[in-house]
Design a protein around this motif. Structure first.
Motif, mmCIF file in Angstrom:
data_model
loop_
_atom_site.group_PDB
_atom_site.id
_atom_site.type_symbol
_atom_site.label_atom_id
_atom_site.label_comp_id
_atom_site.label_asym_id
_atom_site.label_seq_id
_atom_site.Cartn_x
_atom_site.Cartn_y
_atom_site.Cartn_z
ATOM 1 N N PRO A 183 0.742 -1.204 0.157
ATOM 2 C CA PRO A 183 0.046 -0.052 -0.056
ATOM 3 C C PRO A 183 0.871 1.393 -0.090
ATOM 4 O O PRO A 183 0.619 2.220 -0.528
ATOM 5 C CB PRO A 183 -0.765 0.109 1.100
ATOM 6 C CG PRO A 183 -0.101 -1.042 1.972
ATOM 7 C CD PRO A 183 0.395 -2.047 1.141
ATOM 8 N N GLU A 184 2.134 1.263 0.578
ATOM 9 C CA GLU A 184 2.886 2.297 0.653
ATOM 10 C C GLU A 184 3.367 2.853 -0.846
ATOM 11 O O GLU A 184 3.252 3.943 -1.147
ATOM 12 C CB GLU A 184 4.181 2.105 1.594
ATOM 13 C CG GLU A 184 4.019 1.990 2.876
ATOM 14 C CD GLU A 184 3.400 0.529 3.345
ATOM 15 O OE1 GLU A 184 3.041 0.463 4.439
ATOM 16 O OE2 GLU A 184 3.546 -0.248 2.421
ATOM 17 N N LEU A 185 3.630 1.899 -1.567
ATOM 18 C CA LEU A 185 4.052 1.966 -3.038
ATOM 19 C C LEU A 185 2.757 2.437 -3.855
ATOM 20 O O LEU A 185 2.887 3.323 -4.715
ATOM 21 C CB LEU A 185 4.612 0.619 -3.685
ATOM 22 C CG LEU A 185 6.130 0.330 -3.179
ATOM 23 C CD1 LEU A 185 6.587 -1.085 -3.995
ATOM 24 C CD2 LEU A 185 7.134 1.355 -3.483
ATOM 25 N N GLY A 186 1.639 1.947 -3.522
ATOM 26 C CA GLY A 186 0.304 2.301 -4.282
ATOM 27 C C GLY A 186 0.284 3.648 -3.873
ATOM 28 O O GLY A 186 -0.217 4.443 -4.883
ATOM 29 N N ALA A 187 0.500 4.235 -2.727
ATOM 30 C CA ALA A 187 0.178 5.569 -2.112
ATOM 31 C C ALA A 187 1.193 6.665 -3.027
ATOM 32 O O ALA A 187 0.721 7.476 -3.547
ATOM 33 C CB ALA A 187 0.261 5.776 -0.719
ATOM 34 N N PHE A 188 2.457 6.271 -2.936
ATOM 35 C CA PHE A 188 3.457 7.009 -3.750
ATOM 36 C C PHE A 188 3.049 7.056 -5.160
ATOM 37 O O PHE A 188 3.089 8.203 -5.639
ATOM 38 C CB PHE A 188 4.862 6.126 -3.544
ATOM 39 C CG PHE A 188 5.265 6.164 -2.162
ATOM 40 C CD1 PHE A 188 5.027 6.917 -1.249
ATOM 41 C CD2 PHE A 188 6.347 5.149 -1.962
ATOM 42 C CE1 PHE A 188 5.453 6.745 0.034
ATOM 43 C CE2 PHE A 188 6.912 5.164 -0.697
ATOM 44 C CZ PHE A 188 6.443 5.946 0.401
ATOM 45 N N TYR A 189 2.372 5.849 -5.830
ATOM 46 C CA TYR A 189 2.488 6.044 -7.196
ATOM 47 C C TYR A 189 0.945 6.745 -7.607
ATOM 48 O O TYR A 189 1.056 7.838 -8.457
ATOM 49 C CB TYR A 189 2.002 4.506 -7.744
ATOM 50 C CG TYR A 189 1.016 4.400 -8.995
ATOM 51 C CD1 TYR A 189 1.619 4.975 -10.137
ATOM 52 C CD2 TYR A 189 -0.208 3.805 -8.768
ATOM 53 C CE1 TYR A 189 0.579 4.799 -11.154
ATOM 54 C CE2 TYR A 189 -0.874 3.899 -9.902
ATOM 55 C CZ TYR A 189 -0.547 4.245 -11.090
ATOM 56 O OH TYR A 189 -1.424 4.165 -12.266
ATOM 57 N N LEU A 190 0.006 6.802 -6.698
ATOM 58 C CA LEU A 190 -1.143 7.629 -7.122
ATOM 59 C C LEU A 190 -1.074 8.981 -6.997
ATOM 60 O O LEU A 190 -1.398 9.860 -7.431
ATOM 61 C CB LEU A 190 -2.457 6.989 -6.317
ATOM 62 C CG LEU A 190 -3.022 5.732 -6.602
ATOM 63 C CD1 LEU A 190 -4.280 5.571 -5.486
ATOM 64 C CD2 LEU A 190 -3.544 5.880 -7.882
ATOM 65 N N ALA A 191 -0.126 9.296 -5.962
ATOM 66 C CA ALA A 191 0.145 10.671 -5.668
ATOM 67 C C ALA A 191 1.000 11.339 -6.793
ATOM 68 O O ALA A 191 0.626 12.551 -7.373
ATOM 69 C CB ALA A 191 1.074 10.882 -4.308
ATOM 70 N N ALA A 192 1.710 10.444 -7.343
ATOM 71 C CA ALA A 192 2.519 10.988 -8.581
ATOM 72 C C ALA A 192 1.992 11.287 -9.784
ATOM 73 O O ALA A 192 1.764 12.165 -10.546
ATOM 74 C CB ALA A 192 3.602 9.959 -8.874
ATOM 75 N N ALA A 193 0.665 10.178 -9.812
ATOM 76 C CA ALA A 193 -0.026 9.926 -11.116
ATOM 77 C C ALA A 193 -1.045 11.070 -11.091
ATOM 78 O O ALA A 193 -1.464 11.650 -12.046
ATOM 79 C CB ALA A 193 -0.935 8.633 -11.147
ATOM 80 N N ALA A 194 -1.614 11.503 -9.996
ATOM 81 C CA ALA A 194 -2.757 12.459 -9.615
ATOM 82 C C ALA A 194 -2.185 13.883 -10.234
ATOM 83 O O ALA A 194 -3.067 14.696 -10.708
ATOM 84 C CB ALA A 194 -3.011 12.778 -8.026
ATOM 85 N N LEU A 195 -0.907 13.961 -10.034
ATOM 86 C CA LEU A 195 -0.379 15.501 -10.840
ATOM 87 C C LEU A 195 -0.519 15.937 -12.128
ATOM 88 O O LEU A 195 -0.480 16.555 -12.585
ATOM 89 C CB LEU A 195 1.226 15.574 -10.385
ATOM 90 C CG LEU A 195 1.551 15.839 -8.976
ATOM 91 C CD1 LEU A 195 3.161 15.671 -8.825
ATOM 92 C CD2 LEU A 195 1.113 16.824 -8.105
ATOM 93 N N HIS A 196 -0.712 14.318 -12.879
ATOM 94 C CA HIS A 196 -1.082 14.452 -14.227
ATOM 95 C C HIS A 196 -2.633 14.123 -14.638
ATOM 96 O O HIS A 196 -2.814 13.931 -15.781
ATOM 97 C CB HIS A 196 -0.101 13.575 -15.069
ATOM 98 C CG HIS A 196 1.310 13.846 -14.629
ATOM 99 N ND1 HIS A 196 2.016 14.595 -15.313
ATOM 100 C CD2 HIS A 196 2.052 13.057 -13.760
ATOM 101 C CE1 HIS A 196 3.171 14.399 -14.803
ATOM 102 N NE2 HIS A 196 3.238 13.656 -13.718
#
Length: 854
Positions: free
Chosen positions: A398-411
């Motif tokens: 879930p930690e990696l999932g959170a990092f990923y979605l935070a990065a993806a949300a910027l786009h």
């Protein structure tokens, strides 16, 4: 369009630091604990504090961020923009819009620096700019952007462009960070000096007199501050190549900048013979050490009298001072990970294979992977957002999932990102991750990651940014999903309000103005209460609810009552918490438009402008979108106070006010009366220097919003309307009877796309009123193109005869002389009588040769 893309990228470069938030907050907390035991490292505390402040600033700005270009694309676009200035090389013609290119790059650098907290700027720009290259693979921004500005100036110099013209746009940076501006000027002067004696001048040499005027003035200012590689190289060059006729002036200026050498008794008291250490931060030793630091590049004559100090310091530092012309390469403090973004960008199988590799890493879930995923997603947003559920499954933790979605949300608002229903699916995933990370840790035998708390922070970020994208783009959540998300946000935002049992219901609109609730209990952020960051989940939730309310209002004409109740509950905290005030303030135009009854009921809390205190209105002036109706609703005295406030608020207030007045010059009343009120409204009606500076600053902001020359095509109707409004406002300022100096900012209209006859008339009148015009050299250059117009000759005469004695004076005289020479060869019937006044002004200024014109 290019300027808009690059400006967005500047802001997104700072938004990119969001991926380091968890590291920053953990380091800041650890250093604070260490400081309490006397074990903290001062340098690391400074870094942590600066990054935390930067993060808070990012949160404010990111409220309005849209889709941005990835950093590597921006770097390419930036380099191409510089090449466009001279597409065939400096020996060929410049691009017709080269002046606009200079202004765009300087404005981007100024914006980039403004987004950095002051404490962190010396760290970000601490390296030697000569070691930075525009083609470096490093992320765009900071020193790289400064290098690009310098590269364009160098190309200008090689093309024979005058020093004043090629650096005039840098005044934007000077207004934000004067020391950094001086560093850039020093770097440019050292890189493009006059041709050495005995050699033929090169196009890079420029005007020798202007170079030396600028260099002498700057050298004294640089020596008065601490040395750096660029300033030290210029100081060394100036002393080695100074013409004999200027050597005395140079030595006098530098000795004055160093200060008077101390007597022997003072040296013995501060640095006694037997001492083996001393406090270099305490005065007067701190000032003496500045001389020590500069001594390797200063001649003996300048250091005369300082021998006792230098000898005493050498006892403590036998190796002597380091060479200030070079700077040590600073290694940044960073979180290391087993896998880096570069290792995964070319992974066969695309994002899913890269995600699986991250999940299999021995340190999977470490908070450093937030930046790794940020870079991976930024390199190919479409691929990484095509199937978020598959990427999340491959990441496993879930930690990696959170990092990923935070990065993806910027786009999320980029074309092609999150196709179909994947955006709403990502919202559900972010909420699920948030709850999972906020719950009990996995039991024995289950895989865990070190960055669990960091993952929660990024899950909050992802949820907020994804929801903002949903409500801004008009995407629709499922009914159950919508309720689930809103319940979560309401619960978080409610924590900004104390329970009803502890506060007074239906509190007055002014609640929190003095940092207390109606029953006397302190609001968060007041004395003794911790300050919130914009990254706080409660603050984010409030901002999300307001985005939701704005979307509902656009669709249905009004904001949901439950959101307005949440905002009302947070207003007391907004009076003491900058982050809460900003969350409301950047959406204040929507509240003003769609919830007028609510805004009227809470007018004092929403619209209050009190110096030194946070409020939604103050945050709107800094960070919010232009809104003429909202500006008109502000208290007049409060608005004028904001325009006179510290540079941070004053700059934003001037920008919002200028935008509103260019849309409607009479918005704040009859324009001439407004100017007079602005110049003298201090509560006592006095024409203070503060009022003069405020009027001048607003004129500059209006000029910045006026269409500029060099567009290469006729102005569209909207541009014509702004240009017409600018003329109305400018004329009104001239007619307002303002104190001397108040119209100095009118010089910023130097490149305004206005009718030449109108421009000459208004600029001449402004110069007669306030001769120390901003960008006087550019004003003189434009006037020089009109030798047959009396206003041009009179304008140049005023600029020459009443010059304030700045480095621009040489350029003004050069353009004025060119104007005189052109007027002198006109047929007698076409030559205005005003040319004689210009001739007299030039002769009186020392240009005796101008008298040869009969």
């Amino acid at each position: 369009m290019v300027e808009g893309l690059l400006a967005g990228a500047v802001e997104d470069e700072h938004a990119g630091h969001l991926a380091l938030r968890a590291v920053v907050e953990r380091v800041a907390d650890a250093e604070a604990r260490a400081a309490g035991t006397g074990d903290g490292a001062a340098a690391e505390e400074l870094v942590a504090a600066a990054l935390a402040a930067e993060e808070e600033m990012r949160e404010r700005i990111a409220e309005q961020s849209a889709a941005r270009l990835p950093g590597h694309e921006v770097a390419v676009l930036l380099r191409e923009l510089v090449r466009t200035a001279y597409p065939a090389g400096p020996a060929a013609s410049a691009h017709p819009n080269v002046a606009m290119i200079r202004a765009v790059l300087a404005g981007l650098l100024a914006r980039d620096v403004a987004l950095l907290p002051g404490a962190s700027r010396t760290l970000v720009f601490g390296g030697d700019l000569d070691l930075v290259h525009a083609g470096d693979a490093a992320a765009y921004g900071g020193p790289g952007l400064a290098r690009t500005v310098l590269d364009l100036a160098a190309a200008d110099a090689d093309a024979g462009v005058g020093l004043g013209l090629r650096t005039c746009a840098w005044a934007r940076l000077a207004a934000v960070d004067a020391p950094l501006h001086d560093r850039l000027v020093a770097a440019h002067l050292a890189a493009r000096p006059p041709a050495p004696a005995g050699q033929s001048p090169t196009p890079a040499a420029g005007d020798v007199n202007e170079w030396w005027e600028r260099a002498l003035e700057l050298t004294a200012r640089l020596v008065a501050a601490g040395p750096g590689p660029e300033p030290a190289r210029l100081v060394d060059l100036v002393f080695r190549t100074c013409p004999p006729g200027r050597a005395g002036e140079l030595e006098t200026r530098v000795r004055a900048a160093l200060g008077a050498p101390p007597p022997a008794a003072a040296v013995e008291e501060v640095l006694p013979a037997g001492a083996d250490r001393a406090d270099g931060l305490a005065e007067p030793l701190a000032s003496w050490l500045r001389v020590w630091d500069w001594s390797p590049v200063l001649p003996a004559g300048v250091l005369a009298g300082w021998e006792l100090v230098l000898h005493a310091v050498r006892r403590l530092q036998p190796a002597g001072p380091s060479d200030p012309r070079t700077a040590p390469v600073l290694e940044p403090v960073k979180e290391s990970t087993v896998l880096a973004a570069g290792d995964l960008e070319q992974t066969a199988g695309g994002p899913l294979a890269a995600a699986a590799a991250l999940a299999a890493a021995p340190d999977a879930g470490a908070d450093g992977y937030a930046m790794v995923l940020h870079r991976l997603v930024a390199a190919d947003p479409a691929a990484w957002t095509a199937d978020p559920s598959a990427v999340l499954a491959a990441l496993e933790l879930p930690e990696l999932g959170a990092f990923y979605l935070a990065a993806a949300a910027l786009h999320a608002e980029r074309p092609g990102a999150f196709p179909g229903r994947t955006l709403t699916g990502a919202v559900t995933a972010a909420l699920g991750l948030r709850r999972a990370l906020d719950g009990p840790a996995p039991g024995a035998g289950q895989r865990t990651a070190a960055g669990r708390g960091d993952g929660l922070l990024f899950a909050d970020q992802a949820l907020a940014d994804l929801l903002t994208a949903v409500w801004r783009t008009g995407a629709v959540l499922d009914a159950g999903q919508d309720k689930d998300v809103l319940d979560h946000l309401y619960a978080l935002a409610a924590e900004l309000t104390r329970p009803a049992a502890q506060s007074t219901p239906a509190a007055p609109a002014g609640d929190g103005a003095a940092g207390v609730f109606a029953d006397g209990a302190p609001v968060a952020g007041s004395s003794g209460e911790p300050a919130l960051l914009g990254s706080d989940a409660r603050v984010r939730a409030l901002g999300c609810l307001l985005e939701y309310a704005a979307g509902q209002a656009r669709a249905h004409g009004e904001m949901p009552a439950e959101v307005l109740r949440a905002v009302a509950g947070a207003l007391p905290a907004a009076a003491g918490q900058e982050a809460v005030a900003t969350a409301i303030g950047v959406r204040l135009p929507a509240l003003h438009r769609y919830a007028p009854a609510f805004a009227a009921e809470h007018h004092a809390a929403l619209y209050r402008l009190t110096p030194g205190r946070p409020s939604p209105a103050a945050s709107w002036l800094r960070w919010g979108p232009p809104s003429a109706p909202l500006l008109a609703a502000l208290d007049r005295a409060g608005l004028i106070g904001a325009l006179r406030d510290a540079p941070g608020l004053a700059q934003g207030a001037a920008g919002r006010t200028a935008a509103a007045l260019l849309a409607d010059p009479a918005l704040l009343g009859e324009p001439a009366a407004w100017w007079a009120e602005l110049a003298g409204a201090t509560g006592a009606g006095d024409d203070s220097a503060e009022g003069v500076a405020t009027v001048s600053g607003l004129l500059e902001a209006i000029a910045a919003g006026t269409p500029h020359t060099g567009a290469g095509s006729p102005l569209p109707p909207a541009g014509q309307a702004r240009a017409g409004a600018a003329v109305v406002l400018w004329r009104a300022a001239l007619a307002a009877g303002l104190p001397a100096g108040a119209l100095a900012g009118a010089g910023a209209f130097a490149d305004a796309d206005l009718d030449e006859a109108v421009w000459l008339e208004l600029m001449r009148s402004s110069a007669e009123h306030s001769p120390a015009l901003t960008d006087a050299d550019l004003v003189a250059e434009r006037a020089a193109a009109h030798p047959g117009r009396p206003d041009a000759l009179l304008l140049a005469a005023v600029l020459v005869s009443q010059a304030p004695g700045t480095w621009r004076e040489a350029a003004v005289r050069r353009h004025a002389r060119a104007l005189l020479d052109a007027a002198a060869v006109l047929p007698g019937a076409d030559r205005p009588d005003a040319w004689r006044e210009l001739r007299e002004a030039l002769v009186n200024a020392g240009d005796v040769d101008a008298a040869r014109h009969p």
